[in-house]
Enzyme design. Structure first.
Site, PDB file in Angstrom:
ATOM      1  N   ASP A  93      -2.431  -6.748  -6.364  1.00  0.00           N
ATOM      2  CA  ASP A  93      -1.982  -6.830  -5.116  1.00  0.00           C
ATOM      3  C   ASP A  93      -2.824  -8.212  -4.832  1.00  0.00           C
ATOM      4  O   ASP A  93      -3.383  -8.870  -5.698  1.00  0.00           O
ATOM      5  CB  ASP A  93      -2.666  -5.625  -4.879  1.00  0.00           C
ATOM      6  CG  ASP A  93      -1.262  -6.007  -3.042  1.00  0.00           C
ATOM      7  OD1 ASP A  93      -0.744  -6.543  -2.486  1.00  0.00           O
ATOM      8  OD2 ASP A  93       0.178  -4.960  -3.263  1.00  0.00           O
ATOM      9  N   HIS A 124      -1.990  -6.886   2.606  1.00  0.00           N
ATOM     10  CA  HIS A 124      -1.149  -6.341   1.970  1.00  0.00           C
ATOM     11  C   HIS A 124      -1.878  -5.424   0.824  1.00  0.00           C
ATOM     12  O   HIS A 124      -1.155  -3.910   0.703  1.00  0.00           O
ATOM     13  CB  HIS A 124      -0.687  -7.454   1.367  1.00  0.00           C
ATOM     14  CG  HIS A 124       1.225  -6.774   1.076  1.00  0.00           C
ATOM     15  ND1 HIS A 124       0.726  -6.211  -1.125  1.00  0.00           N
ATOM     16  CD2 HIS A 124       2.398  -6.712   0.781  1.00  0.00           C
ATOM     17  CE1 HIS A 124       1.879  -5.634  -0.584  1.00  0.00           C
ATOM     18  NE2 HIS A 124       3.108  -6.193   0.127  1.00  0.00           N
ATOM     19  N   SER A 285       6.591  -1.880  -1.415  1.00  0.00           N
ATOM     20  CA  SER A 285       5.498  -2.019  -0.919  1.00  0.00           C
ATOM     21  C   SER A 285       4.630  -0.814  -0.882  1.00  0.00           C
ATOM     22  O   SER A 285       3.610  -0.339  -1.642  1.00  0.00           O
ATOM     23  CB  SER A 285       4.799  -3.157  -0.591  1.00  0.00           C
ATOM     24  OG  SER A 285       5.267  -4.390  -0.941  1.00  0.00           O
TER      25      SER A 285
END
Length: 367
Positions: A93, A124, A285
């Site tokens: 990521d 994120h 996600s």
């Protein structure tokens, strides 16, 4: 680390015994021609309960749809006490804020391209890691987190960086001796990315090496078959649902989506000036690391599950036909934990049968 496993041994005379054995001894017994059946047994597992859980954690355990607010944190989540201990989750990521309090010092390895620093300016990757294995917000609260940074502040990843990260996982995973999961909450549209086959080859190499790969389906409300690596049969592709057990409006869909998981108003750790921030995000996600966490729980109890069989087990244990709003030709399967107190948990799933230089960027899947 020496692990102690319990096995049920049945010989040709139908005699049986239970023993606690090291992996080396258990493998020797498995190879003995007089041992007709040597399945791994999960002995005496008890459950811990988190009373202040977010809804996504609670829904993976609950036998029915939840009632209440999606941003509340008064739900109950029960999980096996091992909680993913001894399992490595590679979060591929934007990096992870390593010192965040929710990770409890369990991030001991990181990777990033040589010219980068290992941080998470996007937030994120930290959020994804928190869902999979955060102490407060996560499914597998004792799993090891290994951060593989392939994205920068642009909210995008270059294929070269992604392939480099995947190949590093391929080299690193066998060295730890632990069961390994790669949680990938990013991808590319096949029609726009000429290097997608290189990415897919690297992902397939991971699966062939025994790494369980979980991939977010993407957030375009499009067929997941148009996205990579979500379209691969070898991975576990995850779509997003809301607390109402309804398809999230932006989630990709189609027969390539193997299973659905919570992905709306998901609270988790985020990067920032302090090491205890959290926030809500939406997306596939967030759905994918729910699945990664459940796999980690399973692997901490049953070390020898192949990637193919694990996928079959997840699908077998999922709740069927409870999701609303799915288009035709979609699998209506919602992530659900198995009975981790079952002493025969490590037996094969009932329905498991083995079958035999242009720079275009990739995006992450959360809002």
């Amino acid at each position: 680390m020496q692990l102690s496993l319990a096995f049920l041994v049945a010989n040709a005379l139908s005699l049986a015994c239970v023993a606690t054995l090291s992996p080396a001894v258990s493998n020797s017994i498995r190879s003995c021609p007089d041992a007709a059946r040597v399945p791994e047994v999960a002995m005496g597992q008890t459950l811990s309960t988190q009373p202040n859980a977010p809804w996504g954690l609670a829904r993976t355990f609950s036998p029915r749809k939840l009632t209440g607010a999606s941003k509340a944190t008064n739900y109950s989540y029960s999980y096996p006490e091992k909680a993913g201990e001894g399992v490595d989750i590679y979060v591929i990521d934007s990096g992870v804020q390593v010192k965040h309090i929710d990770f409890d010092g369990r991030i001991n390895m990181t990777w990033q391209p040589k010219e980068w620093k290992h941080n998470d300016t996007m937030g994120h990757g930290t959020h994804v890691a928190g869902v999979a294995a955060g102490k407060r917000w996560g499914i597998a609260k004792k799993a090891n987190i290994i951060s593989v940074k392939v994205m920068t502040t642009a909210d995008k990843a270059d294929p070269t960086d992604l392939i480099g990260g995947l190949n590093w996982v391929l080299k690193t995973a066998p060295k730890t001796g632990n069961p390994s999961i790669a949680s990938i909450s990013l991808g590319l549209r096949v029609s726009e990315q000429p290097r997608y086959r290189e990415v897919e080859s690297a992902v397939n190499d991971l699966v062939a090496a025994g790494v369980h790969v979980v991939v977010a389906a993407a957030n375009e409300n499009e067929p997941a078959g148009e996205w990579s690596p979500a379209r691969l049969d070898s991975v576990i592709t995850v779509g997003a649902v809301s607390i109402e057990d309804a398809k999230w409006e932006k989630s990709n869909h189609g027969p390539e989506v193997d299973i659905w998981a919570p992905g709306v108003h998901i609270n988790s750790a985020v990067s920032g000036p302090t090491d205890f921030n959290s926030s809500f995000k939406n997306g596939t996600s967030q759905a994918a690391p729910h699945v990664s966490g459940v796999i980690a729980l399973w692997l901490s109890l049953c070390h020898d599950i192949s990637t193919e069989e694990m996928k079959a087990r997840l699908l077998s244990w999922s709740q069927k036909d409870v999701i609303s709003g799915l288009p035709p030709n979609n699998h209506n399967r919602l992530l659900h934990m198995p009975d981790f107190t079952d002493p025969m948990l490590c037996e094969a799933a009932p329905n498991y049968h083995s079958s035999g230089s242009q720079q275009i960027l990739l995006g992450a899947y959360s809002t």
